[in-house]
Design a protein around this motif. Structure first.
Motif, short mmCIF file in Angstrom:
data_model
loop_
_atom_site.label_atom_id
_atom_site.label_comp_id
_atom_site.label_asym_id
_atom_site.label_seq_id
_atom_site.Cartn_x
_atom_site.Cartn_y
_atom_site.Cartn_z
N ILE A 149 2.06 13.28 -2.46
CA ILE A 149 3.30 12.51 -2.37
C ILE A 149 3.17 11.42 -1.30
CG2 ILE A 149 5.76 12.60 -1.74
CD1 ILE A 149 5.45 13.91 -4.38
N ARG A 150 2.54 11.81 -0.18
CA ARG A 150 2.37 10.86 0.92
C ARG A 150 1.50 9.67 0.47
NH1 ARG A 150 1.10 14.52 4.82
NH2 ARG A 150 -1.11 14.28 4.51
N SER A 151 0.44 9.98 -0.25
CA SER A 151 -0.45 8.93 -0.75
C SER A 151 0.29 8.01 -1.73
CB SER A 151 -1.66 9.58 -1.43
OG SER A 151 -2.32 8.65 -2.25
N PHE A 152 1.07 8.60 -2.63
CA PHE A 152 1.86 7.80 -3.57
C PHE A 152 2.85 6.93 -2.83
CE2 PHE A 152 1.41 10.71 -7.55
CZ PHE A 152 0.13 10.22 -7.72
N PHE A 153 3.50 7.54 -1.84
CA PHE A 153 4.50 6.79 -1.07
C PHE A 153 3.87 5.55 -0.44
CE2 PHE A 153 6.48 5.93 3.08
CZ PHE A 153 7.78 5.66 2.69
N MET A 154 2.73 5.75 0.21
CA MET A 154 2.10 4.64 0.91
C MET A 154 1.63 3.55 -0.05
SD MET A 154 0.12 6.19 4.16
CE MET A 154 -0.76 7.51 3.36
N ASN A 155 1.01 3.97 -1.14
CA ASN A 155 0.47 2.98 -2.07
C ASN A 155 1.56 2.24 -2.85
OD1 ASN A 155 -2.64 2.90 -2.29
ND2 ASN A 155 -2.11 5.04 -1.91
N LEU A 156 2.60 2.98 -3.23
CA LEU A 156 3.67 2.33 -3.98
C LEU A 156 4.47 1.39 -3.10
CD1 LEU A 156 5.06 5.29 -6.11
CD2 LEU A 156 3.95 3.23 -6.99
N ARG A 157 4.53 1.74 -1.82
CA ARG A 157 5.37 0.97 -0.93
C ARG A 157 4.63 -0.25 -0.38
NH1 ARG A 157 7.71 0.76 3.98
NH2 ARG A 157 9.97 0.91 4.01
N ASP A 158 3.32 -0.24 -0.48
CA ASP A 158 2.51 -1.32 0.05
C ASP A 158 2.95 -2.66 -0.54
OD1 ASP A 158 0.56 -3.13 0.79
OD2 ASP A 158 -1.05 -1.65 0.65
N ARG A 159 3.34 -3.57 0.32
CA ARG A 159 3.84 -4.85 -0.17
C ARG A 159 2.73 -5.70 -0.79
NH1 ARG A 159 9.05 -4.67 1.37
NH2 ARG A 159 9.47 -3.76 3.40
N ASN A 160 1.51 -5.30 -0.57
CA ASN A 160 0.40 -6.03 -1.20
C ASN A 160 0.04 -5.44 -2.56
OD1 ASN A 160 0.00 -7.89 0.92
ND2 ASN A 160 -0.91 -6.24 2.11
N ASN A 161 0.74 -4.41 -2.95
CA ASN A 161 0.49 -3.78 -4.25
C ASN A 161 1.67 -3.92 -5.21
OD1 ASN A 161 -1.99 -2.94 -3.41
ND2 ASN A 161 -1.65 -0.78 -3.80
N PRO A 162 2.25 -5.11 -5.35
CA PRO A 162 3.47 -5.20 -6.16
C PRO A 162 3.26 -4.83 -7.62
CG PRO A 162 2.62 -7.38 -5.67
CD PRO A 162 1.79 -6.42 -4.87
N MET A 163 2.05 -5.08 -8.14
CA MET A 163 1.84 -4.87 -9.57
C MET A 163 1.79 -3.40 -9.94
SD MET A 163 -0.45 -7.84 -11.02
CE MET A 163 0.34 -9.41 -11.29
N LEU A 164 1.22 -2.62 -9.04
CA LEU A 164 1.17 -1.18 -9.30
C LEU A 164 2.58 -0.64 -9.38
CD1 LEU A 164 -0.49 1.47 -9.43
CD2 LEU A 164 -0.19 1.62 -6.96
N ARG A 165 3.38 -1.01 -8.39
CA ARG A 165 4.77 -0.55 -8.32
C ARG A 165 5.54 -1.00 -9.55
NH1 ARG A 165 5.46 -2.35 -3.34
NH2 ARG A 165 6.15 -4.38 -4.01
N GLU A 166 5.41 -2.28 -9.88
CA GLU A 166 6.15 -2.81 -11.03
C GLU A 166 5.73 -2.13 -12.33
OE1 GLU A 166 5.68 -7.07 -10.83
OE2 GLU A 166 6.81 -7.10 -8.95
#
Ligand SMILES: [Zn+2]
Length: 344
Positions: A234-251
């Protein structure tokens, strides 16, 4: 320097680069790329000179230094073009801003409380000199000069919304309790991460967050209470999804382009490369689409219906934009209203 001069300079450089490439002279290549990196570009300029695609190809050059430099340039150009798209009034923006966000999430030893904090640093660099941004990237965090890697079609965001955080509290959302405090808080964390820079409806975010948590819990907590592995994931997902340099993953996760079930199988490496791939592909498409769109000789058809004016007179062409085993991408232009879209 006038626009025509820059265009000619870039074309000259391109010719020299092609020369150096065919002669296999890495030193000259590097020297030319360094010169190239000093240019401020616009989408129109890249389109005209087809330099975007040209440099993009050099990212896979056998020489590490050449490929690294090519990557830097593409990243920097992408930022300039993205910025240009976000502010049409100032087509000759002279500086780029890089925002790097570091997110820390802590799960306390007892497992009963989870704290999240974030710090944001902004580095500005003038385009007349090579930016001093550190571009080394760890798998967990991609550094990029592009704060917003989303496609030109999506609405540009102003830097002011970037600082806003959406939480279940700020959105006034009630999370249906799982009966376990740690799990409830994990859902809230995922909600916050997915909501970063997002205009998506709260219900959608909550549904995705709840689904992700429930799958991770099912997979990693066999004894029915949150395990260490569960918390780490969960912590890893939180960090990666929240990373402002990773907008495409989140979207991709929020939009459903990446299924929650598939996302839950992602490793940190997968998350990093998914982002990089999406960004490269988008840049490639952007350049190709723009270049081909300017050409008049395309097949006419009434096979498609324009979503904007509902007309059926369209021009189209198809292109292999990904690997050979994937379907072709079709690029359509409405003759009536010039609306453009693509699908595969
Ligand atoms: Zn139309």
């Amino acid at each position: 320097m006038g626009a025509a001069n820059i265009e000619q300079d870039i074309l000259d450089l391109k010719k020299s680069l092609q020369d150096a490439q065919s002669k296999g002279s890495t030193t000259t290549l590097l020297d030319l790329l360094r010169q190239l990196s000093k240019f401020t570009v616009t989408a129109a300029l890249l389109r005209k000179t087809e330099m975007g695609l040209f440099v993009n190809k050099m990212k896979t050059h056998a020489d590490n230094e050449v490929s690294r430099l090519a990557k830097d340039i593409v990243r920097n150009w992408k930022a300039q073009v993205t910025k240009e798209a976000a502010s049409p009034s100032s087509t000759t923006s002279s500086s780029t801003t890089t925002t790097t966000t570091t997110v820390k999430a802590e799960v306390s030893k007892s497992g009963s409380s989870i704290k999240a904090s974030s710090t944001t640093t902004t580095i500005s660099s003038s385009s007349s000199s090579r930016p001093t941004v550190e571009t080394k990237s760890s798998p967990a965090q991609i550094q990029s000069s592009s704060r917003d890697g989303s496609s030109a079609a999506s609405s540009p965001r102003t830097p002011t919304d970037a600082g806003k955080d959406r939480t279940v509290r700020s959105d006034g959302i009630r999370v249906k309790t799982t009966g376990n405090d740690v799990r409830d808080r994990c859902i809230e964390m995922l909600y916050q991460a997915l909501g970063t820079n997002s205009n998506a409806e709260s219900e959608r975010l909550l549904k995705k967050a709840t689904n992700i948590e429930s799958i991770v819990f099912k997979n990693l907590s066999p004894d029915g209470s949150p395990s260490q592995n569960y918390k780490a994931k969960i912590r890893s997902f939180f960090m990666n999804l929240r990373d402002r340099n990773n907008p495409m993953l989140r979207e991709a996760v929020v939009s459903g382009d990446v299924k929650v079930e598939d996302f839950c199988e992602y490793t940190t490496q997968d998350m990093a490369s998914a982002e990089a791939k999406a960004r490269d592909r988008e840049l490639q498409l952007q350049n190709m689409f723009a270049a081909k769109g300017a050409e008049p000789q395309q097949a006419e058809t009434d096979m498609f219906k324009c979503g904007k004016c509902k007309g059926r007179k369209c021009r189209y062409y198809q292109m292999q934009t990904r690997s050979a085993d994937e379907p072709m991408t079709t690029f359509v232009t409405c003759i009536n209203c010039d609306n453009r879209w693509k699908f595969s």
